[in-house]
Design an enzyme around this catalytic site. Sequence first.
Site, PDB file in Angstrom:
ATOM      1  N   PRO A  73       8.504  -4.327   0.139  1.00  0.00           N
ATOM      2  CA  PRO A  73       8.670  -4.916   1.464  1.00  0.00           C
ATOM      3  C   PRO A  73       8.047  -6.304   1.553  1.00  0.00           C
ATOM      4  CG  PRO A  73       7.742  -2.710   1.587  1.00  0.00           C
ATOM      5  CD  PRO A  73       7.673  -3.152   0.173  1.00  0.00           C
ATOM      6  N   GLU A  74       8.880  -7.286   1.720  1.00  0.00           N
ATOM      7  CA  GLU A  74       8.384  -8.625   2.009  1.00  0.00           C
ATOM      8  C   GLU A  74       8.692  -8.891   3.473  1.00  0.00           C
ATOM      9  OE1 GLU A  74       8.249 -11.621  -0.747  1.00  0.00           O
ATOM     10  OE2 GLU A  74       8.955 -10.467  -2.442  1.00  0.00           O
ATOM     11  N   ARG A  99       2.567   4.036  -4.157  1.00  0.00           N
ATOM     12  CA  ARG A  99       1.448   3.347  -4.814  1.00  0.00           C
ATOM     13  C   ARG A  99       0.224   3.165  -3.931  1.00  0.00           C
ATOM     14  NH1 ARG A  99       4.972  -1.061  -8.252  1.00  0.00           N
ATOM     15  NH2 ARG A  99       6.377   0.503  -9.069  1.00  0.00           N
ATOM     16  N   HIS A 125       4.739  11.702  -1.347  1.00  0.00           N
ATOM     17  CA  HIS A 125       3.993  10.506  -0.967  1.00  0.00           C
ATOM     18  C   HIS A 125       4.090  10.181   0.520  1.00  0.00           C
ATOM     19  CE1 HIS A 125       3.193   9.893  -5.155  1.00  0.00           C
ATOM     20  NE2 HIS A 125       4.481   9.852  -5.435  1.00  0.00           N
TER      21      HIS A 125
END
Length: 271
Positions: free
Chosen positions: A2-3, A109, A91
């Site tokens: 995600p930017e 992550r 997750h």
Amino acid sequence: MPELPEVETILRGIVPRVKNQCIRRIIIRQKSLRWVIPSAITEEFINQPIYDLKRRGKYLLLFTQKGTAILHFGMSGSLSLLPKQTPPNKHDHFDFIFDDFCLRFTDPRRFGALLWTRDDPMGHPLLAHLGKEPLEPGFTAAYLYKCAKNRKIGIKQFIMNSTIVVGVGNIYAAEALFLAKINPLKPSQALDLTHFEQLVVSIKKVLKAAIKQGGTTLRDFLNSAGKPGYFKLKLNVYGREGLACNQCGTCLKKIVIQNRSTVYCPYCQAL
DNA sequence: AAATTCTCCTGAAGGC
DNA sequence: TGCCTTCAGGAGAATT
């Protein structure tokens, strides 16, 4: 990952469902993300209308009268709008349970974050020193030129410095430099106003194109439960090392800058 | 002050 | 098939 455009798309995707709604319950399955999720959030964020949502850089802000939730997606974070009672996967670290749906945060992550502040979030240590928003009018060539004075650092690192301009991550930095025909290693102070004009135009162009692309995936996000897909934006250089430059056919070169892979065209972006 | 290095984490990909 | 190594990467923190 995600930017800025992805965060903007997530924001636009959830606003229609979340604005002026209340979270009734928060389920935290994994509290140690980039920082430990503050325990106060499970009480103070509950039953408060979320009267506004905003993006600042890559941070997403959910405002209530009692405080503001600050979300960051790190590299692999995402949000999903789901029916209540949807079983969690590996997750899925926390859920915001609303009256009619569940907003779920997933992040393999765990570089993402969920924080809570009772004060003005713009004064929060994470946000207070952020630079210009690249899509707002204050982001100009003159501004960059001024910031670059006496800076020896390569221009790619310079535009990825979030105290100067926010939201320009590795992918879009490489793409913008290609469009502006500037070598990523060019010392920032060596660029003139004309270069910065090209750079500003290119950054805005790349980000806007990605947001537009995100808009097309937004429909799926809103109608069917799930996450917005990542954008299939046409990339000129990122991930294309060894392939031919779309502009001139030269073999694209990959270098590593600050542990970040950087691809550019040695011909179009000569120093 | 500015620049550089280190760190968090885990899935994917490559080597043997 | 499976185990091991390497890499990717946002951005704050620590160090130079």
